[in-house]
Design an enzyme around this catalytic site. Sequence first.
Site, PDB file in Angstrom:
ATOM      1  N   LYS A 196      -2.105  -9.635   6.328  1.00 46.77           N
ATOM      2  CA  LYS A 196      -0.759  -9.521   5.761  1.00 46.77           C
ATOM      3  C   LYS A 196      -0.069 -10.884   5.664  1.00 46.77           C
ATOM      4  CE  LYS A 196      -1.496  -5.280   5.082  1.00 46.77           C
ATOM      5  NZ  LYS A 196      -1.256  -4.064   5.838  1.00 46.77           N
TER       6      LYS A 196
HETATM    7  C1  LIG Z   1      -1.625  -2.616   6.191  1.00 46.28           C
HETATM    8  C2  LIG Z   1      -0.860  -1.443   5.708  1.00 46.28           C
HETATM    9  C3  LIG Z   1      -0.337  -0.465   6.576  1.00 46.28           C
HETATM   10  C4  LIG Z   1      -0.713  -0.380   8.025  1.00 46.28           C
HETATM   11  O1  LIG Z   1      -0.447  -1.505   8.762  1.00 46.28           O
HETATM   12  P1  LIG Z   1      -1.335  -1.744  10.099  1.00 46.28           P
HETATM   13  O2  LIG Z   1      -0.591  -2.881  10.746  1.00 46.28           O
HETATM   14  O3  LIG Z   1      -2.711  -2.103   9.667  1.00 46.28           O
HETATM   15  O4  LIG Z   1      -1.280  -0.514  10.912  1.00 46.28           O
HETATM   16  C5  LIG Z   1       0.491   0.491   6.056  1.00 46.28           C
HETATM   17  N1  LIG Z   1       0.764   0.555   4.739  1.00 46.28           N
HETATM   18  C6  LIG Z   1       0.256  -0.329   3.874  1.00 46.28           C
HETATM   19  C7  LIG Z   1       0.622  -0.208   2.433  1.00 46.28           C
HETATM   20  C8  LIG Z   1      -0.592  -1.340   4.316  1.00 46.28           C
HETATM   21  O5  LIG Z   1      -1.131  -2.193   3.430  1.00 46.28           O
END
Ligand SMILES: *Cc1c(COP(=O)(O)O)cnc(C)c1O
Length: 398
Positions: A196
Amino acid sequence: MPTTHDSHHAAPVRAAFLPFHVPSITDEDIRALVQVLQSRWLTTGPRVRQFEEDFAAFVGSRHAIAVNSGTAALHLALEAIGVGLGDEVIVPTMTFAATAEVVLHCGATPRLVDCLPDSLNVDPDAIERNLGPRTKAIIPVHFGGRPCRMNDILDIAARRRLTVIDDAAHALPAAHGGRKVGTIADLTCFSFYATKTITTGEGGMVTTDRDDYASRIAVMRQHGASRDAWKRYAAEGSWYYEIVAAGFKYNLSDLAAALGVQQLKRCDQFWEARRRIASLYDAGLSDLEEVTTPPGDEGLQHAWHLYVIQLALDRLTIDRAAVIELLKQEGIGTSVHFIPVHLHPFYRDTFGYTPDMLPVASAAYQRILSLPIFPDMTDADVWDVIEAVHRVVRRHRR
Ligand SMILES: *Cc1c(COP(=O)(O)O)cnc(C)c1O
């Protein structure tokens, strides 16, 4: 027999493979983690508090509550607003499975809705069509970092008295109508997963202006205990706590938070780098009729977490899977965001979804391809990706 005259067997664009994503980690990040180890306080403590304060200040929200994943953030947000058995929650199908699964963990049902063909963000008309007497909340996902049509969504929510929980896993930093994502919805959930826009390895955050939501989430992230562990064990703390609900084990560690504090300082700098990469891609790919670049960011702040192109398959002799394989042979890593939730066997078999029930996302899924976009990419890296896409397309024109 391959020959040097056969362009299919020419040297790849890159000798050294360019991965789809590499996190940006500095020596300062590493030092910050070493300091946590030296302090001997590893779990939720002063660095989590610091990260929460810095994060709330960064997005401009009253509260920021740190948790150990974006998924946990979404789960606790739904729990805080009281989503339970028999309720329905509107979830875009063009998202990661986490957005839908947390609704099920609350005993409620996700209503998967279709996207708009260009931005791939949730279609407000599709939300409207899926509202029912049991609808409790809407979870807009700012796909790729581009804010959804929030005016329309907030309008629907106000008319129907629904709560809006933003899935902003891609949308840091992002803004819509002059308001930062993190302050627009009733609750906003961020992810700091390794890929991210900022990372803590694994981690997440909920922002909200509501005191009652914030205190519920703070309690539920740590077993439903009335006090945080670090307050209990600090010098001024007490051994006593009370369990007030069956909570979860969703607290963030100080190790993770220390990285978050460092990464957040560079968040805007990361964003500038990603924005620049996006504009290079726009310039380098716009002349290819076989490729549609993502819509621009006029009038909004796009986080550019993802750069998703759509392939005009009717102009190509190969499918998306072959394009991925050929780009890999050119030394370029790519990915697909996302396999729409309704196409996964569990959602298909449990709820009876068929591809034609969500036709825009089903069709887009065949065409979408995510190109590398991370701050440490050089301009030369970006041009390599552009050259590789040109080569693959040129060789497989219909
Ligand atoms: C990455 C992601 C999540 C979940 O986040 P995590 O930190 O991996 O639990 C939720 N929604 C979207 C759209 C994502 O890309």
